[in-house]
Design a protein around this motif. Sequence first.
Motif, PDB file in Angstrom:
ATOM      1  N   GLU A 279      -9.988   1.301  -3.792  1.00 28.22           N
ATOM      2  CA  GLU A 279      -9.031   1.578  -4.895  1.00 28.22           C
ATOM      3  C   GLU A 279      -9.652   2.551  -5.901  1.00 28.22           C
ATOM      4  O   GLU A 279      -8.999   3.496  -6.359  1.00 28.22           O
TER       5      GLU A 279
ATOM      6  N   ARG B 205      -0.358   4.605   3.495  1.00 24.78           N
ATOM      7  CA  ARG B 205       0.636   3.543   3.757  1.00 24.78           C
ATOM      8  C   ARG B 205       0.068   2.342   4.510  1.00 24.78           C
ATOM      9  O   ARG B 205       0.378   1.192   4.166  1.00 24.78           O
TER      10      ARG B 205
ATOM     11  N   PHE C 201      -1.705   0.273   1.964  1.00 26.35           N
ATOM     12  CA  PHE C 201      -0.783  -0.450   1.069  1.00 26.35           C
ATOM     13  C   PHE C 201      -0.332  -1.773   1.684  1.00 26.35           C
ATOM     14  O   PHE C 201       0.053  -2.695   0.961  1.00 26.35           O
TER      15      PHE C 201
ATOM     16  N   LYS D 264       1.288  -5.971  -3.843  1.00 21.94           N
ATOM     17  CA  LYS D 264       2.336  -4.992  -4.177  1.00 21.94           C
ATOM     18  C   LYS D 264       2.130  -4.372  -5.562  1.00 21.94           C
ATOM     19  O   LYS D 264       2.434  -3.207  -5.778  1.00 21.94           O
TER      20      LYS D 264
ATOM     21  N   LYS E 121      -0.713  -3.718  -7.032  1.00 23.77           N
ATOM     22  CA  LYS E 121      -1.753  -2.680  -6.936  1.00 23.77           C
ATOM     23  C   LYS E 121      -1.209  -1.435  -6.225  1.00 23.77           C
ATOM     24  O   LYS E 121      -1.561  -0.305  -6.577  1.00 23.77           O
ATOM     25  N   THR E 122      -0.354  -1.668  -5.229  1.00 24.64           N
ATOM     26  CA  THR E 122       0.290  -0.536  -4.534  1.00 24.64           C
ATOM     27  C   THR E 122       1.077   0.303  -5.534  1.00 24.64           C
ATOM     28  O   THR E 122       0.977   1.530  -5.559  1.00 24.64           O
TER      29      THR E 122
ATOM     30  N   VAL F 179       0.436   4.211  -6.420  1.00 25.74           N
ATOM     31  CA  VAL F 179       1.510   5.191  -6.185  1.00 25.74           C
ATOM     32  C   VAL F 179       1.844   5.927  -7.476  1.00 25.74           C
ATOM     33  O   VAL F 179       1.952   7.160  -7.499  1.00 25.74           O
TER      34      VAL F 179
ATOM     35  N   THR G  93       9.978   2.902   0.168  1.00 28.56           N
ATOM     36  CA  THR G  93      10.082   1.634  -0.574  1.00 28.56           C
ATOM     37  C   THR G  93      11.329   0.854  -0.150  1.00 28.56           C
ATOM     38  O   THR G  93      11.313  -0.373  -0.101  1.00 28.56           O
TER      39      THR G  93
ATOM     40  N   GLU H 229      10.459  -0.699   3.171  1.00 30.48           N
ATOM     41  CA  GLU H 229       9.466  -1.772   3.010  1.00 30.48           C
ATOM     42  C   GLU H 229       9.941  -2.900   2.106  1.00 30.48           C
ATOM     43  O   GLU H 229       9.203  -3.852   1.851  1.00 30.48           O
TER      44      GLU H 229
ATOM     45  N   ARG I  60      10.412  -2.874  -1.134  1.00 30.24           N
ATOM     46  CA  ARG I  60       9.618  -2.941  -2.376  1.00 30.24           C
ATOM     47  C   ARG I  60      10.526  -2.527  -3.541  1.00 30.24           C
ATOM     48  O   ARG I  60      10.473  -1.396  -4.020  1.00 30.24           O
TER      49      ARG I  60
END
Length: 430
Positions: free
Chosen positions: A55, A82, A85, A90, A92-93, A97, A125, A128, A130
């Motif tokens: 990260e 991806r 991720f 989520k 942290k994703t 992003v 997103t 997925e 999200r």
Amino acid sequence: MMEARTPVLNMSYLPATTDSIAEALEMKEPSEAITILYRIIANPSCSPEALRVKEQAITNLSDLLQQEKKAEELRSLLTQLRPFFAVIPKAKTAKIVRGIMDAVTKIPGTSDLQISLCREMVEWTRAEKRTFLRQRVEARLAALLMENKDFSEALTLLSGLVKEVRRLDDKLLLVDIDLLESKLHFSLKNLPKAKAALTAARTAANAIYVPPAQQGTIDLQSGILHAEEKDYKTAYSYFFEAFEAFNALEDPRAVFSLKYMLLCKIMVNQADDVAGIISSKAGLQYIGVELDAMKAVADAHAKRSLKHFETALNDYKAQLEEDPIVHRHLSSLYDTLLEQNLCRLIEPFSRVEIDHISELIELPLDHVEKKLSQMILDKKFAGTLDQGAGCLVIFELPKPDAIFPATLDTISNISKVVDSLYIRSAKIMA
């Protein structure tokens, strides 16, 4: 000449340790540091420590790519990350992003790339599931479309987003979207809807803690809308609040808030205050072409000189005419200056030829005649146009006589006394 290829994450990897990151940061050549960081990210390890290091490597890599203005590499980095991720939380994703997209934003001339990147991320997103991240990317996409003057698509996107976010009751995002909607309607010159959206943003903001930068944005938009309604005193107070917030955060928008404060001072005929504000402790930090432009307009306004005003417009075209907020008030300011200039020219006369005034002010005769008739109707001065002789006749304004209001007050008081005595006598007789 061969083109530099975008690094990929299937290259030989390095250990995901802080020592590897330190090695990358010690490199003198940014290209070498970028290669090492790519190799750290390519490490397949999914241990908590390795994920934390990766990260950090992604953050450092996006910063370096931004410094090197490699927008396309940042875009491909998002696609390559991806699989990563999928193994991190989520939240942290979303942070990564947004960080990479912010880095692309800081590279000039990437507007189309940003729009394309946002569309890609919205599709990913959505696939997925999200939702939290998708809503924020869609809000960013709407802002970019608005900047690109694609108002209809931005409005369609926001309309659906507002309903969805209200259902989820995400107040912080709702404030952002309502603010964006207010700016969009303002750009479309729909002031009632712009005010309604701003009121909705304020209502949502009152229910939660709003970061200072966002509160400053709300105050800035409030000032812009009040200025549009010609309520410059209220607009000034909002611009001042926005300036204080942005100044404390060292936000570049502080200079624009200060610029609009000066505009408000000019519009309420307090151009003399402009120099004082610029030379104050807060104003001195932002001395530059933006404030110079407003000072030139203030000087022209103070001198009631149309010539100086037009010179300022030509010298500072980017700062005055190309600024949509200032540009909206320039015609009103020009009218004010024209009126003041005409008042200055007719001051010595009781009767003057309109043709002579036209020569003095260097404007067409019909334009001057039309403006003078408008000023007489608006009671800017007492006079009449003798069109047969082609002259303007100016009357002296009659001085108000204080005896008449005093006499009316006396009669009114006597009437009250007589009424009171009549009521008392009626009671005695009864």
